[in-house]
Design a protein around this motif. Structure first.
Motif, PDB file in Angstrom:
ATOM      1  N   ILE A 143       2.006   4.863   8.482  1.00  0.00           N
ATOM      2  CA  ILE A 143       0.739   4.640   9.177  1.00  0.00           C
ATOM      3  C   ILE A 143      -0.098   5.919   9.157  1.00  0.00           C
ATOM      4  CG2 ILE A 143      -0.325   4.149  11.426  1.00  0.00           C
ATOM      5  CD1 ILE A 143       2.128   2.381  12.021  1.00  0.00           C
ATOM      6  N   GLU A 144       0.551   7.053   9.409  1.00  0.00           N
ATOM      7  CA  GLU A 144      -0.141   8.335   9.416  1.00  0.00           C
ATOM      8  C   GLU A 144      -0.756   8.627   8.049  1.00  0.00           C
ATOM      9  OE1 GLU A 144       0.876  13.090  10.192  1.00  0.00           O
ATOM     10  OE2 GLU A 144       2.490  11.642   9.874  1.00  0.00           O
ATOM     11  N   LEU A 145      -0.026   8.327   6.978  1.00  0.00           N
ATOM     12  CA  LEU A 145      -0.513   8.598   5.628  1.00  0.00           C
ATOM     13  C   LEU A 145      -1.713   7.720   5.281  1.00  0.00           C
ATOM     14  CD1 LEU A 145       2.943   8.940   3.883  1.00  0.00           C
ATOM     15  CD2 LEU A 145       1.188  10.723   3.938  1.00  0.00           C
ATOM     16  N   LEU A 146      -1.648   6.441   5.608  1.00  0.00           N
ATOM     17  CA  LEU A 146      -2.774   5.552   5.321  1.00  0.00           C
ATOM     18  C   LEU A 146      -4.011   5.976   6.102  1.00  0.00           C
ATOM     19  CD1 LEU A 146      -1.221   1.968   5.158  1.00  0.00           C
ATOM     20  CD2 LEU A 146      -1.739   3.548   3.292  1.00  0.00           C
ATOM     21  N   ASP A 147      -3.802   6.437   7.316  1.00  0.00           N
ATOM     22  CA  ASP A 147      -4.926   6.920   8.120  1.00  0.00           C
ATOM     23  C   ASP A 147      -5.505   8.198   7.511  1.00  0.00           C
ATOM     24  OD1 ASP A 147      -6.550   6.717  10.618  1.00  0.00           O
ATOM     25  OD2 ASP A 147      -5.596   8.640  11.040  1.00  0.00           O
ATOM     26  N   LEU A 148      -4.635   9.081   7.021  1.00  0.00           N
ATOM     27  CA  LEU A 148      -5.077  10.345   6.430  1.00  0.00           C
ATOM     28  C   LEU A 148      -5.963  10.134   5.207  1.00  0.00           C
ATOM     29  CD1 LEU A 148      -1.939  12.683   6.575  1.00  0.00           C
ATOM     30  CD2 LEU A 148      -4.166  13.121   7.605  1.00  0.00           C
ATOM     31  N   VAL A 149      -5.640   9.115   4.408  1.00  0.00           N
ATOM     32  CA  VAL A 149      -6.411   8.886   3.189  1.00  0.00           C
ATOM     33  C   VAL A 149      -7.584   7.933   3.415  1.00  0.00           C
ATOM     34  CG1 VAL A 149      -4.474   9.386   1.678  1.00  0.00           C
ATOM     35  CG2 VAL A 149      -4.866   7.030   2.403  1.00  0.00           C
ATOM     36  N   GLY A 150      -7.865   7.620   4.675  1.00  0.00           N
ATOM     37  CA  GLY A 150      -9.096   6.910   5.002  1.00  0.00           C
ATOM     38  C   GLY A 150      -9.046   5.401   4.909  1.00  0.00           C
ATOM     39  N   ILE A 151      -7.876   4.798   5.110  1.00  0.00           N
ATOM     40  CA  ILE A 151      -7.777   3.344   5.113  1.00  0.00           C
ATOM     41  C   ILE A 151      -7.912   2.844   6.554  1.00  0.00           C
ATOM     42  CG2 ILE A 151      -6.246   1.377   4.699  1.00  0.00           C
ATOM     43  CD1 ILE A 151      -5.181   2.808   2.281  1.00  0.00           C
ATOM     44  N   PRO A 152      -8.955   2.067   6.871  1.00  0.00           N
ATOM     45  CA  PRO A 152      -9.153   1.573   8.248  1.00  0.00           C
ATOM     46  C   PRO A 152      -8.027   0.622   8.664  1.00  0.00           C
ATOM     47  CG  PRO A 152     -11.142   1.311   6.900  1.00  0.00           C
ATOM     48  CD  PRO A 152     -10.022   1.648   5.964  1.00  0.00           C
ATOM     49  N   ALA A 153      -7.774   0.563   9.969  1.00  0.00           N
ATOM     50  CA  ALA A 153      -6.741  -0.326  10.528  1.00  0.00           C
ATOM     51  C   ALA A 153      -5.421  -0.138   9.789  1.00  0.00           C
ATOM     52  CB  ALA A 153      -7.196  -1.780  10.472  1.00  0.00           C
ATOM     53  N   ALA A 154      -4.986   1.121   9.695  1.00  0.00           N
ATOM     54  CA  ALA A 154      -3.815   1.473   8.884  1.00  0.00           C
ATOM     55  C   ALA A 154      -2.569   0.684   9.273  1.00  0.00           C
ATOM     56  CB  ALA A 154      -3.550   2.971   8.989  1.00  0.00           C
ATOM     57  N   GLU A 155      -2.307   0.529  10.564  1.00  0.00           N
ATOM     58  CA  GLU A 155      -1.094  -0.158  10.999  1.00  0.00           C
ATOM     59  C   GLU A 155      -1.093  -1.613  10.548  1.00  0.00           C
ATOM     60  OE1 GLU A 155       1.589  -0.792  15.067  1.00  0.00           O
ATOM     61  OE2 GLU A 155      -0.388   0.172  15.159  1.00  0.00           O
ATOM     62  N   ARG A 156      -2.234  -2.272  10.666  1.00  0.00           N
ATOM     63  CA  ARG A 156      -2.318  -3.682  10.284  1.00  0.00           C
ATOM     64  C   ARG A 156      -2.184  -3.856   8.769  1.00  0.00           C
ATOM     65  NH1 ARG A 156      -6.456  -6.608   8.504  1.00  0.00           N
ATOM     66  NH2 ARG A 156      -8.000  -5.008   9.048  1.00  0.00           N
ATOM     67  N   LEU A 181       5.252  -6.104  -3.961  1.00  0.00           N
ATOM     68  CA  LEU A 181       5.770  -5.381  -2.798  1.00  0.00           C
ATOM     69  C   LEU A 181       4.615  -4.951  -1.908  1.00  0.00           C
ATOM     70  CD1 LEU A 181       8.469  -3.042  -4.427  1.00  0.00           C
ATOM     71  CD2 LEU A 181       8.814  -5.275  -3.319  1.00  0.00           C
ATOM     72  N   THR A 182       4.835  -5.007  -0.603  1.00  0.00           N
ATOM     73  CA  THR A 182       3.793  -4.577   0.322  1.00  0.00           C
ATOM     74  C   THR A 182       3.596  -3.068   0.238  1.00  0.00           C
ATOM     75  OG1 THR A 182       5.317  -4.207   2.158  1.00  0.00           O
ATOM     76  CG2 THR A 182       4.388  -6.442   1.922  1.00  0.00           C
ATOM     77  N   VAL A 183       2.471  -2.637   0.744  1.00  0.00           N
ATOM     78  CA  VAL A 183       2.168  -1.211   0.773  1.00  0.00           C
ATOM     79  C   VAL A 183       3.227  -0.448   1.560  1.00  0.00           C
ATOM     80  CG1 VAL A 183       0.567   0.459   1.782  1.00  0.00           C
ATOM     81  CG2 VAL A 183      -0.311  -1.411   0.398  1.00  0.00           C
ATOM     82  N   ARG A 184       3.657  -1.032   2.673  1.00  0.00           N
ATOM     83  CA  ARG A 184       4.668  -0.370   3.509  1.00  0.00           C
ATOM     84  C   ARG A 184       5.949  -0.117   2.716  1.00  0.00           C
ATOM     85  NH1 ARG A 184       7.420  -2.596   9.188  1.00  0.00           N
ATOM     86  NH2 ARG A 184       9.044  -0.995   9.278  1.00  0.00           N
ATOM     87  N   VAL A 185       6.411  -1.120   1.984  1.00  0.00           N
ATOM     88  CA  VAL A 185       7.647  -0.964   1.207  1.00  0.00           C
ATOM     89  C   VAL A 185       7.504   0.145   0.175  1.00  0.00           C
ATOM     90  CG1 VAL A 185       9.150  -2.097  -0.481  1.00  0.00           C
ATOM     91  CG2 VAL A 185       8.404  -3.338   1.558  1.00  0.00           C
ATOM     92  N   GLN A 186       6.347   0.226  -0.471  1.00  0.00           N
ATOM     93  CA  GLN A 186       6.161   1.206  -1.536  1.00  0.00           C
ATOM     94  C   GLN A 186       6.037   2.624  -0.995  1.00  0.00           C
ATOM     95  OE1 GLN A 186       3.873  -0.173  -5.060  1.00  0.00           O
ATOM     96  NE2 GLN A 186       3.386  -1.980  -3.831  1.00  0.00           N
ATOM     97  N   ILE A 187       5.433   2.793   0.182  1.00  0.00           N
ATOM     98  CA  ILE A 187       5.383   4.129   0.794  1.00  0.00           C
ATOM     99  C   ILE A 187       6.766   4.522   1.307  1.00  0.00           C
ATOM    100  CG2 ILE A 187       4.423   5.513   2.664  1.00  0.00           C
ATOM    101  CD1 ILE A 187       1.887   3.848   2.490  1.00  0.00           C
ATOM    102  N   GLU A 188       7.439   3.578   1.972  1.00  0.00           N
ATOM    103  CA  GLU A 188       8.739   3.895   2.564  1.00  0.00           C
ATOM    104  C   GLU A 188       9.811   4.109   1.496  1.00  0.00           C
ATOM    105  OE1 GLU A 188      10.063   1.483   5.754  1.00  0.00           O
ATOM    106  OE2 GLU A 188       8.182   1.639   6.888  1.00  0.00           O
ATOM    107  N   GLU A 189       9.609   3.549   0.314  1.00  0.00           N
ATOM    108  CA  GLU A 189      10.544   3.793  -0.779  1.00  0.00           C
ATOM    109  C   GLU A 189      10.627   5.285  -1.088  1.00  0.00           C
ATOM    110  OE1 GLU A 189      11.392   1.888  -5.172  1.00  0.00           O
ATOM    111  OE2 GLU A 189       9.316   2.282  -4.594  1.00  0.00           O
ATOM    112  N   ASN A 190       9.484   5.950  -1.120  1.00  0.00           N
ATOM    113  CA  ASN A 190       9.450   7.391  -1.338  1.00  0.00           C
ATOM    114  C   ASN A 190      10.117   8.124  -0.182  1.00  0.00           C
ATOM    115  OD1 ASN A 190       8.558  10.168  -1.323  1.00  0.00           O
ATOM    116  ND2 ASN A 190       6.900   9.618  -2.708  1.00  0.00           N
TER     117      ASN A 190
END
Length: 336
Positions: A140-153, A114-123
């Motif tokens: 996107i906001e959460l991935l940016d908060l935890v320091g993952i570059p290019a969060a949307e992509r 499962l993609t990262v998006r699916v696993q975050i949105e599941e919660n």
């Protein structure tokens, strides 16, 4: 005194005599032995100890994530209700929503297909009322908060496309997705570099302050405890052997195991001295020594330490120690 003020003095989480036993061909193995502690609203409690001391099993037991052949007993009160006796359907509403857990091994905790998006949105789908567009924006906001570059992509990437440290950040993002009131963190910064570790710790503390979130933080890093935690509980062989405020325990340890852990950490600004070490290794949970489990490695051990197991007793308000010679340990610690 108002009711609102009263609740501030009530534990957010109250654990009493938590015991986890695994049935094995060689007989029962007690991984968590009558562990008790309270966590107040907005408080960070650190569970400290060597590998194999029972810290991670304690966290899993709190959330009933221990399955057969393991059996969990005791009481885990959350908002006045016992999680250990709660119906599974009700518990699912609590897990991931009001109480979240960050697992130690992100590679095994994340679903590889499962993609990262699916696993975050599941919660977010299970525990919030956000619509699809809002869930994506929050992810996107959460991935940016935890320091993952290019969060949307990177939302569309799979776990295998992330490094070990990046996977851990994804796990943290999932745990924080629905702004939980209690966070159970199992060494969440172990795989991260120092800069990102500092960012994650700051993020957890900021969320704690914003939402009065309580945290149970499992770690073997005493530097993280000093930086993050309000109180600490030291575990050895499945039991808590000492607990108290971080300031009190660091400045005046009363258990020889705690003293040994602190003595093995270099202190900034001090004169150069040899670090102390704890001789030997932790016992197997299948063969815990009689009496005090620490006595084979303890310089303070006497005959009664071999014959009887010391109870965890209060020595001062908020201070608990399980040691027959705790006064001698404290006196020697103060003299060095």
């Amino acid at each position: 005194m108002s009711a609102v003020t009263d609740t501030a003095f009530e534990p957010a989480l109250s654990v009493k005599d938590l015991t986890t036993v695994f049935e094995t061909p060689g007989g029962p193995v007690t991984a968590v032995d009558a562990v008790s502690f309270d966590v107040m609203p907005g408080e960070v409690l650190g569970l400290v100890g060597e590998s194999g001391s029972g810290k991670s099993v304690t966290l899993r037991s709190l959330m009933r994530l221990v399955h057969a052949p393991g059996k969990v007993a005791g009481t885990v009160l959350w908002q006045g209700r016992d999680l250990l006796s709660m119906r599974e359907r009700e518990l699912r509403r609590v897990r991931g929503g009001k109480i979240a857990i960050i697992f130690q091994e992100p590679t095994t905790a994340l679903n590889p297909v499962l993609t990262v998006r699916v696993q975050i949105e599941e919660n977010l789908r299970a525990h919030t009322s956000l619509d699809g567009r809002q869930r994506r924006a929050r992810a996107i906001e959460l991935l940016d908060l935890v320091g993952i570059p290019a969060a949307e992509r990177r939302l569309g990437d799979f776990p295998h496309q992330f490094s070990g440290g990046m996977k851990q950040r994804v796990m943290i993002a999932i745990a924080l997705a629905s702004n939980p009131r209690l966070l159970l963190a199992d060494e969440p910064t172990t795989a991260l570099d120092v800069t990102i570790q500092d960012q994650i710790l700051k993020l957890i503390l900021d969320l704690r302050d914003e939402f009065s979130m309580s945290v149970v933080f499992v770690t073997h890093d005493l530097g993280v405890v000093a930086q993050t935690c309000d109180r600490m509980a030291v575990m050895y062989a499945g039991r808590i052997v000492e607990s108290g405020s971080v300031t009190e325990v660091f400045s005046e340890p009363h258990h020889p195991y705690t003293r040994g852990l602190l003595g093995s950490v270099p202190r900034g600004g001090a004169e150069r001295t040899l670090l102390t070490s704890i001789e030997g290794t932790p016992p197997s949970l299948a063969a815990i020594p009689a009496g005090c489990a620490f006595h084979p490695r303890c310089d303070f051990a006497v005959e009664r330490c071999i014959e009887r197991r010391p109870a965890l007793e209060a020595i001062a308000p908020g201070r608990m120690v399980a040691c027959f010679r705790q006064a001698d340990v404290a006196a020697e610690a103060a003299a060095t």
